[in-house]
Design a protein around this motif. Sequence first.
Motif, PDB file in Angstrom:
ATOM      1  N   GLY B  57     -50.475 -17.316  67.602  1.00 20.34           N
ATOM      2  CA  GLY B  57     -51.537 -18.237  67.991  1.00 20.34           C
ATOM      3  C   GLY B  57     -51.163 -19.304  69.006  1.00 20.34           C
ATOM      4  O   GLY B  57     -52.017 -20.066  69.443  1.00 20.34           O
ATOM      5  N   GLY B  59     -50.407 -18.831  72.000  1.00 19.87           N
ATOM      6  CA  GLY B  59     -50.948 -18.468  73.313  1.00 19.87           C
ATOM      7  C   GLY B  59     -50.057 -17.541  74.121  1.00 19.87           C
ATOM      8  O   GLY B  59     -50.187 -17.455  75.338  1.00 19.87           O
ATOM      9  N   LYS B  60     -49.190 -16.796  73.445  1.00 20.10           N
ATOM     10  CA  LYS B  60     -48.261 -15.904  74.154  1.00 20.10           C
ATOM     11  C   LYS B  60     -48.989 -14.837  74.963  1.00 20.10           C
ATOM     12  O   LYS B  60     -48.684 -14.625  76.132  1.00 20.10           O
ATOM     13  CB  LYS B  60     -47.318 -15.210  73.150  1.00 20.10           C
ATOM     14  CG  LYS B  60     -46.420 -16.156  72.386  1.00 20.10           C
ATOM     15  CD  LYS B  60     -45.537 -15.406  71.402  1.00 20.10           C
ATOM     16  CE  LYS B  60     -46.304 -14.709  70.299  1.00 20.10           C
ATOM     17  NZ  LYS B  60     -47.056 -15.618  69.402  1.00 20.10           N
ATOM     18  N   SER B  61     -49.959 -14.168  74.336  1.00 14.19           N
ATOM     19  CA  SER B  61     -50.664 -13.091  75.047  1.00 14.19           C
ATOM     20  C   SER B  61     -51.437 -13.655  76.235  1.00 14.19           C
ATOM     21  O   SER B  61     -51.445 -13.070  77.321  1.00 14.19           O
ATOM     22  CB  SER B  61     -51.624 -12.364  74.102  1.00 14.19           C
ATOM     23  OG  SER B  61     -50.909 -11.723  73.067  1.00 14.19           O
ATOM     24  N   THR B  62     -52.070 -14.795  76.039  1.00 13.31           N
ATOM     25  CA  THR B  62     -52.807 -15.433  77.132  1.00 13.31           C
ATOM     26  C   THR B  62     -51.850 -15.779  78.273  1.00 13.31           C
ATOM     27  O   THR B  62     -52.161 -15.596  79.446  1.00 13.31           O
ATOM     28  CB  THR B  62     -53.505 -16.708  76.608  1.00 13.31           C
ATOM     29  OG1 THR B  62     -54.153 -16.410  75.374  1.00 13.31           O
ATOM     30  CG2 THR B  62     -54.525 -17.219  77.613  1.00 13.31           C
ATOM     31  N   ARG B 100     -56.425 -10.595  74.541  1.00  8.97           N
ATOM     32  CA  ARG B 100     -56.182 -11.734  75.447  1.00  8.97           C
ATOM     33  C   ARG B 100     -55.570 -11.292  76.771  1.00  8.97           C
ATOM     34  O   ARG B 100     -55.077 -12.129  77.529  1.00  8.97           O
ATOM     35  CB  ARG B 100     -55.247 -12.747  74.790  1.00  8.97           C
ATOM     36  CG  ARG B 100     -55.715 -13.249  73.472  1.00  8.97           C
ATOM     37  CD  ARG B 100     -56.819 -14.283  73.614  1.00  8.97           C
ATOM     38  NE  ARG B 100     -57.458 -14.480  72.319  1.00  8.97           N
ATOM     39  CZ  ARG B 100     -58.721 -14.813  72.155  1.00  8.97           C
ATOM     40  NH1 ARG B 100     -59.491 -15.016  73.198  1.00  8.97           N
ATOM     41  NH2 ARG B 100     -59.211 -14.951  70.947  1.00  8.97           N
ATOM     42  N   GLU B 146     -43.624  -9.338  74.655  1.00  8.53           N
ATOM     43  CA  GLU B 146     -44.110 -10.357  73.718  1.00  8.53           C
ATOM     44  C   GLU B 146     -43.783  -9.956  72.286  1.00  8.53           C
ATOM     45  O   GLU B 146     -44.084  -8.840  71.873  1.00  8.53           O
ATOM     46  CB  GLU B 146     -45.635 -10.519  73.856  1.00  8.53           C
ATOM     47  CG  GLU B 146     -46.209 -11.464  72.800  1.00  8.53           C
ATOM     48  CD  GLU B 146     -47.730 -11.529  72.766  1.00  8.53           C
ATOM     49  OE1 GLU B 146     -48.373 -11.144  73.762  1.00  8.53           O
ATOM     50  OE2 GLU B 146     -48.263 -11.962  71.728  1.00  8.53           O
ATOM     51  N   ASN B 193     -47.406 -24.762  75.411  1.00  8.52           N
ATOM     52  CA  ASN B 193     -48.738 -24.343  75.862  1.00  8.52           C
ATOM     53  C   ASN B 193     -49.802 -25.208  75.180  1.00  8.52           C
ATOM     54  O   ASN B 193     -49.494 -26.006  74.302  1.00  8.52           O
ATOM     55  CB  ASN B 193     -48.934 -22.859  75.541  1.00  8.52           C
ATOM     56  CG  ASN B 193     -50.208 -22.299  76.126  1.00  8.52           C
ATOM     57  OD1 ASN B 193     -50.577 -22.637  77.259  1.00  8.52           O
ATOM     58  ND2 ASN B 193     -50.904 -21.464  75.371  1.00  8.52           N
ATOM     59  N   LYS B 194     -51.031 -25.017  75.584  1.00  7.01           N
ATOM     60  CA  LYS B 194     -52.172 -25.785  75.064  1.00  7.01           C
ATOM     61  C   LYS B 194     -51.970 -27.269  75.340  1.00  7.01           C
ATOM     62  O   LYS B 194     -52.245 -28.126  74.482  1.00  7.01           O
ATOM     63  CB  LYS B 194     -52.384 -25.530  73.561  1.00  7.01           C
ATOM     64  CG  LYS B 194     -52.539 -24.048  73.220  1.00  7.01           C
ATOM     65  CD  LYS B 194     -53.171 -23.816  71.865  1.00  7.01           C
ATOM     66  CE  LYS B 194     -53.165 -22.325  71.524  1.00  7.01           C
ATOM     67  NZ  LYS B 194     -53.855 -21.988  70.296  1.00  7.01           N
ATOM     68  N   ASP B 196     -53.697 -28.974  76.982  1.00  8.76           N
ATOM     69  CA  ASP B 196     -54.999 -29.640  76.978  1.00  8.76           C
ATOM     70  C   ASP B 196     -55.293 -30.277  75.632  1.00  8.76           C
ATOM     71  O   ASP B 196     -56.242 -31.040  75.488  1.00  8.76           O
ATOM     72  CB  ASP B 196     -56.100 -28.618  77.322  1.00  8.76           C
ATOM     73  CG  ASP B 196     -56.079 -27.386  76.415  1.00  8.76           C
ATOM     74  OD1 ASP B 196     -54.966 -26.947  76.031  1.00  8.76           O
ATOM     75  OD2 ASP B 196     -57.163 -26.870  76.090  1.00  8.76           O
ATOM     76  N   VAL B 228     -51.420 -24.770  80.428  1.00  3.99           N
ATOM     77  CA  VAL B 228     -52.696 -24.497  79.773  1.00  3.99           C
ATOM     78  C   VAL B 228     -53.028 -23.058  80.145  1.00  3.99           C
ATOM     79  O   VAL B 228     -53.685 -22.784  81.147  1.00  3.99           O
ATOM     80  CB  VAL B 228     -53.812 -25.461  80.241  1.00  3.99           C
ATOM     81  CG1 VAL B 228     -55.103 -25.195  79.462  1.00  3.99           C
ATOM     82  CG2 VAL B 228     -53.378 -26.909  80.065  1.00  3.99           C
ATOM     83  N   ALA B 229     -52.515 -22.139  79.339  1.00  3.09           N
ATOM     84  CA  ALA B 229     -52.641 -20.715  79.681  1.00  3.09           C
ATOM     85  C   ALA B 229     -54.098 -20.304  79.789  1.00  3.09           C
ATOM     86  O   ALA B 229     -54.469 -19.514  80.649  1.00  3.09           O
ATOM     87  CB  ALA B 229     -51.918 -19.865  78.645  1.00  3.09           C
TER      88      ALA B 229
END
Lengths: 136, 321
Positions: B57, B59-62, B100, B146, B193-194, B196, B228-229
């Motif tokens: 969760g 955000g690795k795939s994103t 994603r 990943e 990541n994230k 934001d 921010v992926a």
Amino acid sequence: MRDGGERVIRVLVAKPGLDGHDRGAKVIARALRDAGMEVVYTGLHQTPEQVAEAALQEDVQVVALSILSGAHPTLVPRIARLLRENGQGDVLLLLGGIVPEQDVPSMLEAGVSRVFGPGTDTRDIVRYIQERVGDS
Amino acid sequence: MTGAPVLADDVLAGQRRAVSRALTVVERGGPEAEALLQTLLPHTGHAHVVGITGAPGVGKSTLVDGLALAARGQGQTAGIIAVDPSSPFTGGAILGDRIRMQDATMDPGVFMRSLASRGQTGGLSRAAAASLTVLDAAGFDWVLVETVGAGQSEIEIMALAESVMVVLAPGLGDDIQAIKAGILEIADVFVVNKADRPGADTSVRELRAMLRLAAEPPPWTPPILTTVAAERRGLERILEELARHRAFLEETGRRAERRTHQVETLVRQAVWDAVARRLAAAREDPGWARALTAVAAGTRDASGLADQVLRGAGGMADGIH
Ligand code: B12
Ligand SMILES: Nc1nc2c(ncn2[C@@H]2O[C@H](COP(=O)(O)OP(=O)(O)O)[C@@H](O)[C@H]2O)c(=O)[nH]1
Ligand SMILES: [Mg+2]
């Protein structure tokens, strides 16, 4: 085990089109996983091109389409054609969801091997897949 | 599926169907896989192999989707392997990383494959090493792997990568704690990541404090980047840092070391595969049950029987009366 022995069944579960009904697809994905299959789930709103490309990259033996929106007459033949163009005409193509009785013959003609409607017992789906691609 | 064998030439030419089939073959293992890998191996070493790990969760795939697109923007190609766990009970798996990765995966310069862990520690790193070999030989400039940063096998996979990116996200509380347990050491680049979301600054500060705890300054200090992926922000910067890391590996001779390690993983697994085949053959031997009885009775020793299994000569009950 990974010793060149038995082949795990890989399935792409896809929701093509703008259809947002994803309960059925998730139920199917879980049932197939619980039957020992590897299920690639791509989420909602797939174009036929995305479905075919995912099937190609993931080298699945089964493509399972879930469509409840009524768009199957346009989506399914296109997906079937793209699969053939990619050299994957031999994948088992399944369709489930809301498909009126009178549409079934044209779906089979397009390349779908069987249509599964509401109320289908997931064990029947598992058995159907295992009989056709198990042990290949 | 079944059918004609995969042509190594088609894989080397980057033909997508052949790459896909080759991944299936090498993941399954066995003699066909070994032969194919042997042909492909001399054609590897071009790709920059990057491991991406972190809690579910974050955000690795994103990120991988965005990195592949950023690479495409620079005229480069990317192959992706995303590993998800198999159910320990049924062996099945739901592989959802593609959800994603919708944007990159339709690009003709990107190829993405989902890989289930299938429970076996050694087997997974072998399958991953083999998959990397295929994508590298197919000519991709970047190969992105990943994994969920959890178990031993994931750490083994990361050891196959040239550069390891550990991803965190604010608000996933125990993250910093989690990476203390082994993953901190293998990170070449940290990504928060994230960014934001509130709390990103805190994560960066905590990471920086942890890195300062190192007794002596390491030859490579992992940069800490924020992204921010979901909005594709900060991704070019990651590619720059990864390229800088590769240059560092090259200059210090570490790149060759990693390659040796990757080859060793392939060889090690070929050994396990061979042993598994010999053992399976021995268990089919008509004298196997009697041989085991003899071991139990003490008239034969286990290691002698093991030697005989490894020789693959059969005749398990020979010499037992
Ligand atoms: C729940 C539901 C919703 C929920 C969906 C929640 C979600 N996230 O899934 C909500 C409320 C959001 C919804 C919205 C709408 N819905 Co609605 N919805 C239903 C309803 C009542 C049940 C569907 C369901 O989830 N069933 C449970 C699952 C488990 O069953 P299933 O999907 O059928 O799957 C089973 C089988 O079909 C099969 N199967 C399914 N897929 C696959 C795939 C494969 C490969 C295989 C082998 C098997 C298989 O196996 C499953 C297990 O048995 C149906 C009516 C009905 N009785 O089917 C209408 C229905 C599908 N909805 C309909 C409509 C019109 C809509 C809306 C357009 C309404 C509107 N005007 O806003 C919107 C559109 C939403 C969108 N974005 O697409 C119509 C579709 C009409 C049509 N196709 O001609 C239906 C049929 C109702 C009706 N009689 O009019 N809906
Ligand atoms: N707010 C925010 N959400 C993000 C960002 N990157 C990814 N996400 C969301 O985080 C969730 C998990 O992303 P995913 O890439 O699947 O994470 P993974 O499990 O680490 O591979 C998804 O809902 C993403 O849309 C980001 O930069 N900011
Ligand atoms: Mg993921």
